[in-house]
Every structure is written in C-alpha cells, then in structure tokens.
Design an enzyme around this catalytic site. Structure first.
Site, short mmCIF file in Angstrom:
data_model
loop_
_atom_site.label_atom_id
_atom_site.label_comp_id
_atom_site.label_asym_id
_atom_site.label_seq_id
_atom_site.Cartn_x
_atom_site.Cartn_y
_atom_site.Cartn_z
N CYS A 108 32.28 34.24 24.77
CA CYS A 108 31.54 35.60 24.74
C CYS A 108 29.97 35.44 24.89
CB CYS A 108 31.75 36.61 23.96
SG CYS A 108 30.91 38.25 24.04
N CYS A 111 28.05 37.66 22.49
CA CYS A 111 28.23 37.23 21.26
C CYS A 111 27.32 36.04 20.84
CB CYS A 111 29.92 36.89 21.02
SG CYS A 111 30.91 38.17 21.49
#
Length: 188
Positions: A108, A111
């Site tokens: 991600c 993230c």
C-alpha cells in the site's frame, strides 16, 4: 569554546591561541618556521584553517545540541500476532494509556508514505501514547478481523482493551495526521 564570532578570522585566531597553549606544532622550532609554506591570512596555513574549522563545527554541534537532544521520530513497534496484541492491550490497560495501532500493508503506497509521519507524531506523544503497526500481510487473518479492518491504512485508537476511534487514511497524509491528532486529543 562557547563563543561564536561573526568573523571566522577572530575565531580562528582564538583557536590558534588555544593551540599555542598545547604542545608546539612539529614544524616549529624556537618560534621560527623550519619549512616555510604559503599562508592564507594571519600567517595560517590552509591545512591548519581547515583543521580548526572542523574542530569549530564539532564543538558547535556538541555545545548547541548537547543539552536538548530529542528524538524526531519513534519507530512503531510491530504487532506480529493475536497474542502480542493481547499483551499490548493489557499493558496499556494497566498503565491507563491509550494505544494507536496503524493497520497497513507493504504493498500500500499510502501506508508506506504515512508511516514516517506517524512516527514523527509518535515522538510528540512519546510518554503519553504508544504507537504500534500491524502489517496485515504478515499476520493471521483473524487478527485483521479482530481490528475490523476493511481499508488501509487504518489508524485506530484503543483504550481499556477496546477500539474507541479510527481514521481511515485514504486522503492526503497531512490531513490524515491532523485527523489522528484530533482523535488523540479527544481521548487523552
């Protein structure tokens, strides 16, 4: 030396006087230079000026930041399984401290981009709140279900063993950090 001067020549002269109090330079004998070399201002060799500049920079760093050393970030401790999460929540419950858990994945992009910003935030709340991260790809699926994770990154505040609030970080990182800050303010 704790005196800072606006002129580097004055400072170098002070360093030169300090060095003269120490044992003599090997090229000097009875006050006369044994092998004359080209000098650059005030009779100093370029090599000596460079050496003094390095000493000056080192002294300034030590004196300027020696007393107020603070961490700019705190690395979030990873949670590896459900038992580890139970231990973390129990310790937080006993200490009456909330816990921030960042549910993320290595694939991600948001993230990965958000994690260092959360670590800076963790440095601000270093004593009050512990920050943890969970990589959902490296833990059992039951742990992600326990956190009720549907999107990533998800930042949750846990207090007294229960999830109290969460921020789903799909937006701009600075806005997500502000939302996390507000969440912390509400529960601390």
């Amino acid at each position: 030396m704790s005196v800072l001067s606006s002129s580097s020549h004055l400072f170098q002269r002070e360093l030169h006087h300090r060095d003269l109090q120490q044992p003599q330079h090997p090229n000097w004998s009875n006050g006369y230079r044994s092998n004359p070399t080209k000098t650059h201002g005030f009779g100093f060799e370029r090599r000596e000026i460079d050496r003094w500049t390095k000493v000056f920079k080192k002294d300034c760093k030590v004196e300027a930041f020696g007393d107020i050393i603070s961490r700019s970030f705190v690395e979030m401790e990873p949670i590896t399984d459900a038992d580890h999460l139970n231990v973390v929540l129990e310790q937080a419950k006993q200490a009456s401290q909330p816990v921030i858990i960042d549910w993320m994945a290595t694939w991600c992009r948001k993230c990965i981009y958000l994690k260092p910003k959360l670590e800076k935030l963790a440095a601000e709340y270093d004593i009050k709140i512990k920050f943890y991260c969970v990589d959902v790809n490296n833990v059992p699926q039951a742990l992600a279900k326990r956190g009720n994770i549907s999107k990533m990154p998800t930042i949750q505040l846990w207090k007294d063993g229960e999830m109290k609030s969460e921020v789903i970080g799909g937006g701009k990182a600075s806005l997500v950090i502000e939302e996390v800050r507000e969440m912390i303010q509400n529960f601390v």
